[in-house]
Design a protein around this motif. Structure first.
Motif, PDB file in Angstrom:
ATOM      1  N   GLN A 348       0.936  -0.753   0.411  1.00  0.00           N
ATOM      2  CA  GLN A 348       0.126   0.168  -0.076  1.00  0.00           C
ATOM      3  C   GLN A 348       0.861   1.353   0.115  1.00  0.00           C
ATOM      4  O   GLN A 348       1.373   1.661   1.145  1.00  0.00           O
ATOM      5  N   ILE A 349       1.134   1.966  -1.029  1.00  0.00           N
ATOM      6  CA  ILE A 349       2.011   2.669  -1.492  1.00  0.00           C
ATOM      7  C   ILE A 349       1.237   4.605  -1.160  1.00  0.00           C
ATOM      8  O   ILE A 349       2.007   5.456  -0.741  1.00  0.00           O
ATOM      9  N   ALA A 350       0.211   3.896  -1.093  1.00  0.00           N
ATOM     10  CA  ALA A 350      -0.594   5.452  -1.077  1.00  0.00           C
ATOM     11  C   ALA A 350      -1.997   5.414  -0.353  1.00  0.00           C
ATOM     12  O   ALA A 350      -3.009   4.057  -0.867  1.00  0.00           O
ATOM     13  N   CYS A 351      -2.312   5.785   0.384  1.00  0.00           N
ATOM     14  CA  CYS A 351      -3.923   6.044   0.654  1.00  0.00           C
ATOM     15  C   CYS A 351      -4.556   7.302  -0.041  1.00  0.00           C
ATOM     16  O   CYS A 351      -5.119   8.196   0.888  1.00  0.00           O
ATOM     17  N   ILE A 352      -5.296   6.783  -0.988  1.00  0.00           N
ATOM     18  CA  ILE A 352      -6.103   8.317  -2.052  1.00  0.00           C
ATOM     19  C   ILE A 352      -7.390   7.526  -2.415  1.00  0.00           C
ATOM     20  O   ILE A 352      -7.447   7.060  -2.695  1.00  0.00           O
ATOM     21  N   LYS A 353      -8.502   9.342  -2.894  1.00  0.00           N
ATOM     22  CA  LYS A 353      -8.810   8.681  -3.989  1.00  0.00           C
ATOM     23  C   LYS A 353      -8.250   8.116  -5.421  1.00  0.00           C
ATOM     24  O   LYS A 353      -8.022   9.275  -5.994  1.00  0.00           O
ATOM     25  N   PHE A 354      -7.984   7.063  -5.932  1.00  0.00           N
ATOM     26  CA  PHE A 354      -7.879   7.044  -6.946  1.00  0.00           C
ATOM     27  C   PHE A 354      -8.586   7.445  -8.127  1.00  0.00           C
ATOM     28  O   PHE A 354      -9.739   7.957  -7.886  1.00  0.00           O
ATOM     29  N   GLU A 355      -7.661   7.753  -9.134  1.00  0.00           N
ATOM     30  CA  GLU A 355      -8.186   8.753 -10.179  1.00  0.00           C
ATOM     31  C   GLU A 355      -8.835   7.241 -11.121  1.00  0.00           C
ATOM     32  O   GLU A 355      -9.930   7.725 -12.087  1.00  0.00           O
ATOM     33  N   ASN A 356      -8.049   6.280 -11.326  1.00  0.00           N
ATOM     34  CA  ASN A 356      -8.798   5.031 -11.882  1.00  0.00           C
ATOM     35  C   ASN A 356      -9.097   3.836 -11.162  1.00  0.00           C
ATOM     36  O   ASN A 356      -9.046   3.610 -10.332  1.00  0.00           O
ATOM     37  N   LYS A 357      -9.962   3.110 -11.625  1.00  0.00           N
ATOM     38  CA  LYS A 357     -10.055   1.601 -10.278  1.00  0.00           C
ATOM     39  C   LYS A 357      -9.401   1.276 -10.222  1.00  0.00           C
ATOM     40  O   LYS A 357      -8.580   0.292 -11.428  1.00  0.00           O
ATOM     41  N   VAL A 358      -8.950   0.655  -9.104  1.00  0.00           N
ATOM     42  CA  VAL A 358      -7.775  -0.575  -8.835  1.00  0.00           C
ATOM     43  C   VAL A 358      -8.649  -1.382  -8.187  1.00  0.00           C
ATOM     44  O   VAL A 358      -8.285  -2.779  -8.824  1.00  0.00           O
ATOM     45  N   PHE A 359      -9.534  -1.246  -7.120  1.00  0.00           N
ATOM     46  CA  PHE A 359     -10.302  -2.395  -6.517  1.00  0.00           C
ATOM     47  C   PHE A 359     -11.087  -2.494  -7.504  1.00  0.00           C
ATOM     48  O   PHE A 359     -12.281  -2.359  -8.010  1.00  0.00           O
ATOM     49  N   ARG A 360     -11.389  -4.109  -8.060  1.00  0.00           N
ATOM     50  CA  ARG A 360     -12.507  -4.895  -8.588  1.00  0.00           C
ATOM     51  C   ARG A 360     -14.037  -4.585  -8.120  1.00  0.00           C
ATOM     52  O   ARG A 360     -14.738  -4.351  -9.650  1.00  0.00           O
ATOM     53  N   THR A 361     -14.544  -4.341  -6.982  1.00  0.00           N
ATOM     54  CA  THR A 361     -15.777  -4.595  -7.085  1.00  0.00           C
ATOM     55  C   THR A 361     -16.130  -3.242  -5.796  1.00  0.00           C
ATOM     56  O   THR A 361     -16.945  -2.831  -4.987  1.00  0.00           O
ATOM     57  N   ASN A 362     -15.223  -2.597  -5.440  1.00  0.00           N
ATOM     58  CA  ASN A 362     -15.358  -1.278  -4.367  1.00  0.00           C
ATOM     59  C   ASN A 362     -14.767  -0.214  -5.486  1.00  0.00           C
ATOM     60  O   ASN A 362     -13.977   0.376  -6.094  1.00  0.00           O
ATOM     61  N   SER A 363     -14.917   1.246  -4.604  1.00  0.00           N
ATOM     62  CA  SER A 363     -14.645   2.213  -5.119  1.00  0.00           C
ATOM     63  C   SER A 363     -13.906   3.155  -4.667  1.00  0.00           C
ATOM     64  O   SER A 363     -12.968   2.600  -4.214  1.00  0.00           O
ATOM     65  N   GLU A 364     -13.474   4.054  -6.038  1.00  0.00           N
ATOM     66  CA  GLU A 364     -12.276   4.629  -5.525  1.00  0.00           C
ATOM     67  C   GLU A 364     -11.429   5.212  -4.159  1.00  0.00           C
ATOM     68  O   GLU A 364     -10.208   5.495  -4.381  1.00  0.00           O
ATOM     69  N   GLU A 365     -12.775   5.608  -3.678  1.00  0.00           N
ATOM     70  CA  GLU A 365     -12.578   5.468  -1.870  1.00  0.00           C
ATOM     71  C   GLU A 365     -12.048   5.016  -1.741  1.00  0.00           C
ATOM     72  O   GLU A 365     -12.332   5.205  -0.314  1.00  0.00           O
ATOM     73  N   SER A 366     -12.074   3.749  -1.617  1.00  0.00           N
ATOM     74  CA  SER A 366     -12.297   2.456  -0.383  1.00  0.00           C
ATOM     75  C   SER A 366     -10.517   2.063   0.288  1.00  0.00           C
ATOM     76  O   SER A 366     -10.986   1.664   1.592  1.00  0.00           O
ATOM     77  N   ASN A 367      -9.783   2.319   0.694  1.00  0.00           N
ATOM     78  CA  ASN A 367      -8.683   2.395   1.235  1.00  0.00           C
ATOM     79  C   ASN A 367      -7.922   3.909   1.784  1.00  0.00           C
ATOM     80  O   ASN A 367      -7.053   4.524   2.629  1.00  0.00           O
ATOM     81  N   LEU A 368      -9.250   5.165   1.750  1.00  0.00           N
ATOM     82  CA  LEU A 368      -9.419   6.223   1.691  1.00  0.00           C
ATOM     83  C   LEU A 368      -9.152   5.495   4.132  1.00  0.00           C
ATOM     84  O   LEU A 368      -9.908   4.237   4.139  1.00  0.00           O
ATOM     85  N   PHE A 369      -8.738   6.816   5.034  1.00  0.00           N
ATOM     86  CA  PHE A 369      -9.244   6.144   6.280  1.00  0.00           C
ATOM     87  C   PHE A 369      -9.893   7.322   6.782  1.00  0.00           C
ATOM     88  O   PHE A 369     -10.022   8.671   6.418  1.00  0.00           O
ATOM     89  N   GLY A 370     -10.689   6.307   7.325  1.00  0.00           N
ATOM     90  CA  GLY A 370     -12.253   7.924   7.316  1.00  0.00           C
ATOM     91  C   GLY A 370     -13.708   7.737   8.051  1.00  0.00           C
ATOM     92  O   GLY A 370     -13.267   6.468   8.609  1.00  0.00           O
ATOM     93  N   LEU A 371     -15.277   7.600   7.745  1.00  0.00           N
ATOM     94  CA  LEU A 371     -15.811   7.865   9.488  1.00  0.00           C
ATOM     95  C   LEU A 371     -16.364   6.314   8.586  1.00  0.00           C
ATOM     96  O   LEU A 371     -16.525   4.982   9.025  1.00  0.00           O
ATOM     97  N   GLU A 372     -16.904   6.859   7.439  1.00  0.00           N
ATOM     98  CA  GLU A 372     -17.433   5.299   5.893  1.00  0.00           C
ATOM     99  C   GLU A 372     -17.421   5.279   4.929  1.00  0.00           C
ATOM    100  O   GLU A 372     -18.167   6.274   4.240  1.00  0.00           O
ATOM    101  N   PRO A 373     -15.662   4.924   5.051  1.00  0.00           N
ATOM    102  CA  PRO A 373     -15.311   5.038   3.182  1.00  0.00           C
ATOM    103  C   PRO A 373     -15.609   3.960   2.035  1.00  0.00           C
ATOM    104  O   PRO A 373     -16.307   2.896   2.704  1.00  0.00           O
ATOM    105  N   ASN A 374     -16.335   4.300   1.002  1.00  0.00           N
ATOM    106  CA  ASN A 374     -17.021   3.324   0.499  1.00  0.00           C
ATOM    107  C   ASN A 374     -18.335   3.132   0.309  1.00  0.00           C
ATOM    108  O   ASN A 374     -19.196   2.879   0.343  1.00  0.00           O
ATOM    109  N   PHE A 375     -19.023   2.493   2.253  1.00  0.00           N
ATOM    110  CA  PHE A 375     -19.586   1.764   2.586  1.00  0.00           C
ATOM    111  C   PHE A 375     -19.587   1.459   3.825  1.00  0.00           C
ATOM    112  O   PHE A 375     -18.640   1.673   4.334  1.00  0.00           O
TER     113      PHE A 375
END
Length: 622
Positions: A348-375
Motif C-alpha cells: 500500500q503505497i498511497a491511501c487516496i481517492k484513486f483517479e482510476n479504478k483499482v479495486f474490482r468491486t469497490n470504489s476509488e475511495e475504499s482505502n481512505l481512512f475515514g468515517l465510512e469510506p466506500n460503505f
C-alpha cells in the motif's frame, strides 16, 4: 398390537436420544465477567472505546437515529452490527456509563419484537423477505445475555424469534443476504439448544441448510477472478461461512467433512494474502498484493476462527485468528481508532481517492481512512474484532484453563480459581502465569515456535499441558526467529511468530472535512489521505535479520512501534500499475539501481503506507 407397541417404543426411544444428544464442543467460551484485560490489551480496548466505535451512538445517525430505536435511519444491519461489538467491549472494560447505554439500546430493540416473535423496525409490519437482519439481532442479543447475565428474558426473546423463523421459511425461503448467510442463524440456534434441547431446533438448522446456499458447490467458483459483483464470491459471506459446518454438526451431531479446510485451500491458493487472509474488495480479487481486503471480512473471519477453535479444539485455528488480530485488523484502523479503511492493500503505497479504478468491486475511495469510506457496513461492524478476540483468548476444557492466545489479563473462573497472565505477547516472547490454587492449563503453542517452561509440561496436538502450582509464578518463553516466507510470483515476506513485518513508507497526511448525504465528516472522524514522500522501491538484499525491542504505548502506534527488524535492502527498478501513479506494480522489482542499505521493518499493523511483499535478490542468489 404388541409389535406396534414395540415399534412405537423404539421410535420414542430414538426420538428422545435424538433430542437429548450431548454438545461436543472441545472448549467452552468464557464470559466478559471472567476476563479482566490488562496491559496492552486493556489499552487497545480503551482506545477503541474512546474512539469511533465508542462514540458511534452519538455521532452517526445510522446508529443513534436507527429505525430500530424509533428513528428514521437504517433499520437493517447497522445497529445490531454496532451492538455486537459494543456490548462485549463495555462489559470487558467494566464501564458502567457505557454499559447503561448498551442496556438502553438492547431494551429498545426488544420492544420491537411483535407477538409473532419477529423484530420489526419502525414503520415496518413485515421484513420484506430478507431475514438476514434477524440473524444478526439474535447474535447481538446472545452476546448481551452472556455479558450481562440477563439470560432468562433474552432467552425468551431469542426462542420466540427462532419459532417465528421456523414458520416463516415455510412460506418464504431465505433469499439474498439471508440465503448466503443462513449459517449465521446457527449461532443463536446452538445457544438456545444448549439451554433447551428441543428437536425442532435441530430441524430448523437442517431446513436452513437445505434452503440456503450450498457452500460446497460455491467452492469451485472461487478459482475465478473477475470484476462482477456476486453473492457467492462476496468476501464477507465467505468469511462467515468458514464456521458453518462445525456449527451445523455441533447442533445435528453429523460428522464434519472439513469444509473450512477445503474452503481455505482454494481461498489461499487463489486469493491469499501475506497476513493469512484472502482478498475481497468486496468480492474475491486474486492474490495480487495491491488488491484489497474488506475490513468486515477480516472481523468475520476472526469470529469464524474463534468458533472453529472452540468446537474442534485444533490449534491451527488459533494461529489464523492471531494473524488477523495482530496484523490485518490493526492495519486497517488508525492509531486513535477514530478512522478505518474499507479495503487494505498488502503493498500500500498511497491511501487516496484513486483517479482510476483499482479495486474490482469497490470504489476509488475504499482505502481512505475515514468515517465510512466506500460503505458504512465496516463502520458498524469493525468494533467486534478486538473485544471478541479478547473473549476468545481464554477458554475452558473441563477443569482446565485453555490459553488460545496469552493476552495480558486476569482470569476469574466460575469455580473460584483465579489465574493472572503477565504478558506483552506477541511483542515480547516471555509470558508469566500465576494461579491462586493448583490448576492445569492448556497453552496453544504458536506455529513454528518452541517453548521453554519453568515447570514440567507435555505437548500434544499443538498445545502444552502445564500444571500451575498454587501461588507460584510459572514462566514460559516462546523461542521464535524471523523467517522469510514464499509468496506468489517470486515475492517474499517476513514473519516473526504470527507478526507480519513490512517496510514503512514516509507520507504526507491530509485531513478532509465535509458533509455527504447529511452525514458530517469532521475531526476526529473525518477522512484522511496518505501520499508517499519516501522511497518504497526495494528488494530484500539479505536473509539475515536482527530484532530490536522498542518502547511503546500502543501496539498499533505508527510513531513508536513495539518491534523492529533490521536487514539489508537493495534499491530496485519497480514501476506502478498501468494508469496508476500510486499503485505499485504487482510484479516486484528485481533490477538493482543502487547500493544496499540497512533499513528497519516494523509490524504490518503499525503502518499506514508499506511494502510487504518484495523480491529477494541476495547476492548469493544471483
Amino acid at each position: 398390537m404388541r409389535k406396534g407397541a414395540a415399534l412405537l417404543f423404539m421410535r420414542q426411544h430414538l426420538f428422545l436420544n435424538y433430542v437429548s444428544r450431548k454438545i461436543f464442543m472441545k472448549f467452552e467460551f468464557l464470559r466478559a465477567k471472567n476476563i479482566l484485560p490488562g496491559g496492552w490489551l486493556k489499552k487497545q480496548l480503551e482506545t477503541q472505546l474512546n474512539g469511533l466505535h465508542g462514540h458511534l451512538d452519538e455521532i452517526w445517525p445510522d446508529v443513534y437515529d436507527s429505525k430500530w430505536l424509533g428513528g428514521s435511519h437504517d433499520g437493517w444491519e447497522r445497529l445490531p452490527y454496532f451492538l455486537d461489538g459494543y456490548i462485549p467491549l463495555v462489559y470487558l472494560l467494566r464501564n458502567e456509563e457505557k454499559i447503561a447505554k448498551a442496556e438502553k439500546n438492547v431494551h429498545a430493540l426488544l420492544k420491537t419484537q411483535a407477538q409473532d416473535g419477529c423484530f420489526y423496525p419502525k414503520g415496518y409490519e413485515n421484513i420484506n423477505g430478507d431475514i438476514w437482519s434477524l440473524f444478526l439481532i439474535l447474535k447481538a442479543l446472545m452476546v448481551f445475555a452472556d455479558c450481562s447475565g440477563d439470560e432468562d428474558r433474552i432467552f425468551q426473546a431469542v426462542y420466540r424469534c427462532l419459532r417465528f423463523l421456523d414458520s416463516y421459511i415455510d412460506r418464504k425461503p431465505p433469499y439474498e443476504w439471508a440465503n448466503l448467510r443462513w449459517h449465521e442463524c446457527l449461532v443463536s440456534i446452538l445457544w438456545v439448544y444448549k439451554r433447551k434441547k428441543e428437536n425442532w431446533l435441530i430441524r430448523l438448522a437442517k431446513r436452513l441448510k437445505v434452503l440456503g446456499a450450498n457452500i460446497d458447490v460455491a467452492i469451485d467458483l472461487w478459482r475465478e477472478t473477475d470484476s462482477r459483483w456476486r453473492f457467492e464470491t462476496h468476501v464477507v459471506n465467505i468469511a462467515m461461512a468458514l464456521k458453518s459446518e462445525v456449527l451445523y454438526c455441533e447442533i445435528t451431531g453429523e460428522k464434519s467433512h472439513m469444509l473450512a479446510e477445503r474452503m481455505l485451500k482454494i481461498l489461499f491458493d487463489f486469493h491469499g494474502t501475506a497476513y493469512g487472509h484472502f482478498t475481497g474488495d468486496e468480492c474475491l480479487s486474486g492474490n495480487s498484493p495491491v488488491q484489497g481486503s474488506e475490513l468486515c471480512g477480516i472481523v468475520e473471519a476472526m469470529y469464524s476462527y474463534e468458533w472453529l477453535t472452540a468446537i474442534t479444539g485444533k490449534a491451527k485455528w488459533g494461529d489464523l485468528l492471531e494473524k488477523l488480530a495482530f496484523n490485518a485488523l490493526p492495519a486497517a484502523i488508525s492509531d486513535d481508532m477514530w478512522t478505518h479503511q474499507y479495503d487494505q492493500q498488502v503493498n500500500q503505497i498511497a491511501c487516496i481517492k484513486f483517479e482510476n479504478k483499482v479495486f474490482r468491486t469497490n470504489s476509488e475511495e475504499s482505502n481512505l481512512f475515514g468515517l465510512e469510506p466506500n460503505f458504512g457496513c465496516c463502520t458498524a461492524n469493525f468494533g467486534q474484532g478486538f473485544p471478541k478476540f479478547a473473549l476468545s483468548s481464554y477458554m475452558t476444557s473441563r477443569d482446565r484453563l485453555v490459553v488460545i492466545s496469552p493476552m495480558p489479563a486476569k482470569i476469574m473462573l466460575d469455580n473460584g480459581v483465579n489465574v493472572r497472565c503477565e504478558s506483552e505477547y506477541p511483542f515480547r516472547n516471555e509470558v508469566r502465569f500465576t494461579a491462586d490454587t493448583n490448576i492445569d492449563i492448556l497453552l496453544r503453542i504458536p506455529n513454528g515456535a518452541e517453548i521453554e517452561c519453568s515447570e514440567l509440561y507435555t505437548k500434544k496436538n499443538g498445545f502444552a499441558n502445564i500444571s500451575l502450582p498454587k501461588s507460584k509464578t510459572v514462566k514460559i518463553v516462546f523461542k521464535i526467529y524471523p523467517r522469510q516466507t514464499e509468496r506468489p510470483n517470486h515475492r517474499k515476506c517476513v514473519y516473526y511468530g504470527n507478526l507480519l513485518f513490512a517496510l514503512p513508507i514516509s507520507f504526507k497526511k491530509k485531513m478532509l472535512e465535509y458533509e455527504r448525504d447529511g452525514v458530517e465528516r469532521k475531526y476526529p472522524y473525518c477522512d484522511y489521505t496518505f501520499t508517499p514522500i519516501g522511497e518504497w522501491r526495494y528488494a530484500f538484499a539479505d536473509k539475515t535479520f536482527s530484532i530490536e525491542e522498542c518502547d511503546y504505548e500502543l501496539p498499533i502506534d505508527r510513531e513508536h512501534p513495539p518491534l523492529k527488524i533490521k536487514t539489508k535492502f537493495a534499491p530496485v527498478k519497480w514501476g506502478c500499475e498501468k494508469n496508476h501513479a500510486f499503485v505499485a506494480a504487482t510484479k516486484a522489482g528485481t533490477k538493482r539501481v543502487g547500493n544496499d542499505i540497512e533499513l528497519s521493518m516494523v509490524p504490518y499493523g503499525a503502518t499506514y503506507l508499506r511494502i510487504t511483499e518484495m523480491a529477494c535478490i541476495c547476492k548469493k542468489d544471483n
